[in-house]
Design an enzyme around this catalytic site. Structure first.
Site, short mmCIF file in Angstrom:
data_model
loop_
_atom_site.label_atom_id
_atom_site.label_comp_id
_atom_site.label_asym_id
_atom_site.label_seq_id
_atom_site.Cartn_x
_atom_site.Cartn_y
_atom_site.Cartn_z
N SER A 92 0.80 -1.23 0.00
CA SER A 92 0.00 0.00 0.00
C SER A 92 0.83 1.28 0.00
CB SER A 92 -0.95 0.01 1.20
OG SER A 92 -0.21 0.12 2.42
N LYS A 162 0.84 4.86 6.79
CA LYS A 162 0.33 5.69 5.70
C LYS A 162 1.03 7.05 5.74
CE LYS A 162 -2.92 2.62 4.75
NZ LYS A 162 -2.78 1.74 3.56
#
Length: 308
Positions: A92, A162
């Site tokens: 990701s 993230k």
């Protein structure tokens, strides 16, 4: 998508133990010390009256458990308060981070009140519902102990990694075929998002006002990241509380051929990005300028009433 935690730290080097201080005492014939027979001089520890004493060093095998204990305590303290290693199990955050990378996370600055900033790569605990479908293996007792002190990844913790796109007070938005905008300023994210990805075509969003004490996060592999965009139905509307943030990822430590720092991309430093703060400045200046006028008028009215 969970990021396993792992940290390790070598213990202190084995150093030879100190020999103590050798002391020597001898009688002086002119001071009455000659009354003591040889070998019976006060302070003399040697049978032959040599006057020196040496403490026998402790065996290495006796010191080894102590050294191991100190090393484990140091590793636990470092993992808890300073730096912790996390492994990357997903794609990701490509191409910034690859599956299998180990990153070091700064856990010290949050203890001093530091808040996540735009552009930083951060590790945070699952806010609730982000990883509910991710199964975690059941570790054995040895794995639990080693993960507790930070010498191997934790199989139980569910953490994510993230990039911070917006912070408390910001308004963030991304329309289909358009860039991500923060406070009306477009972000040039081509330098860090996965090659060939669009900014948000798979999941447009906004405008979203990020509450104070929360952050909006997105993965660099935009089309392969279940980030804030995909959790707007949960409490917090996709934002993450800063209390859930473990720390900022500062460097890729492993493998060695991937070693690199993780700086904030330049697009997050562009002028005017702090539009919310900038908009407040003219208002604050206006209030500051009006205060003397208000006091002057109040004083004049008071003086007029007194004179009357």
């Amino acid at each position: 998508m969970a990021v396993g935690a792992r940290s390790g730290h070598d213990g202190p080097e084995d150093r030879p133990s100190g020999d103590g201080i050798a002391r020597e005492a001898a009688g002086d014939g002119g001071s009455g010390g000659g009354d003591h027979p040889p070998g019976d001089v006060p302070g003399d520890d040697s049978p032959g009256g040599g006057g020196t004493a040496q403490r026998k060093p402790r065996s290495f095998w006796k010191e080894l458990p102590l050294l191991i204990g100190i090393a484990l305590i140091l590793a636990l303290l470092i993992k808890t308060f300073l730096v912790q290693a996390f492994s990357i199990p997903s794609d990701s955050m490509q191409n910034t981070l690859q599956r299998g990378d180990r990153v070091l996370v700064d856990k010290l600055t949050p203890w001093f009140g530091s808040e996540p900033e735009r552009g930083e790569v951060v590790v945070f605990h699952d806010p609730g519902g982000w990883l509910e479908d991710t199964a975690t293996p059941e570790p054995n007792a040895v794995q639990k102990f080693l993960s507790f002190i930070g010498l191997m990844p934790s199989a139980e913790e569910k953490d994510l990694i993230k990039r911070v796109i917006a912070v408390g007070g910001d308004t963030v938005e991304c329309k289909k075929n358009g860039p991500v905008t923060v406070n009306g300023k477009a972000l040039d994210d081509k330098a860090f998002i996965f090659e060939g990805n669009s900014a948000c075509d798979d999941q447009p969003f906004g405008p979203i006002h990020v509450p104070e004490g929360r952050i909006w996060v997105m993965g660099d592999h935009r089309q392969n990241s279940l980030d804030s965009r995909y959790h707007q139905e949960l409490p917090g509307q996709g934002t993450v509380s800063t209390d859930e943030v473990v720390g900022r990822a500062i460097v890729i430590a492993w493998p060695v051929n991937r070693w690199a720092t993780l700086p904030v991309p330049g697009t997050f430093d562009q002028p005017g990005l702090d539009a919310a703060a900038s908009a407040a400045v003219p208002g604050a200046l206006g209030v500051a300028g009006a205060l003397p006028l208000v006091f002057w008028r109040r004083r004049r009215l008071t003086s007029g009433r007194t004179a009357g």
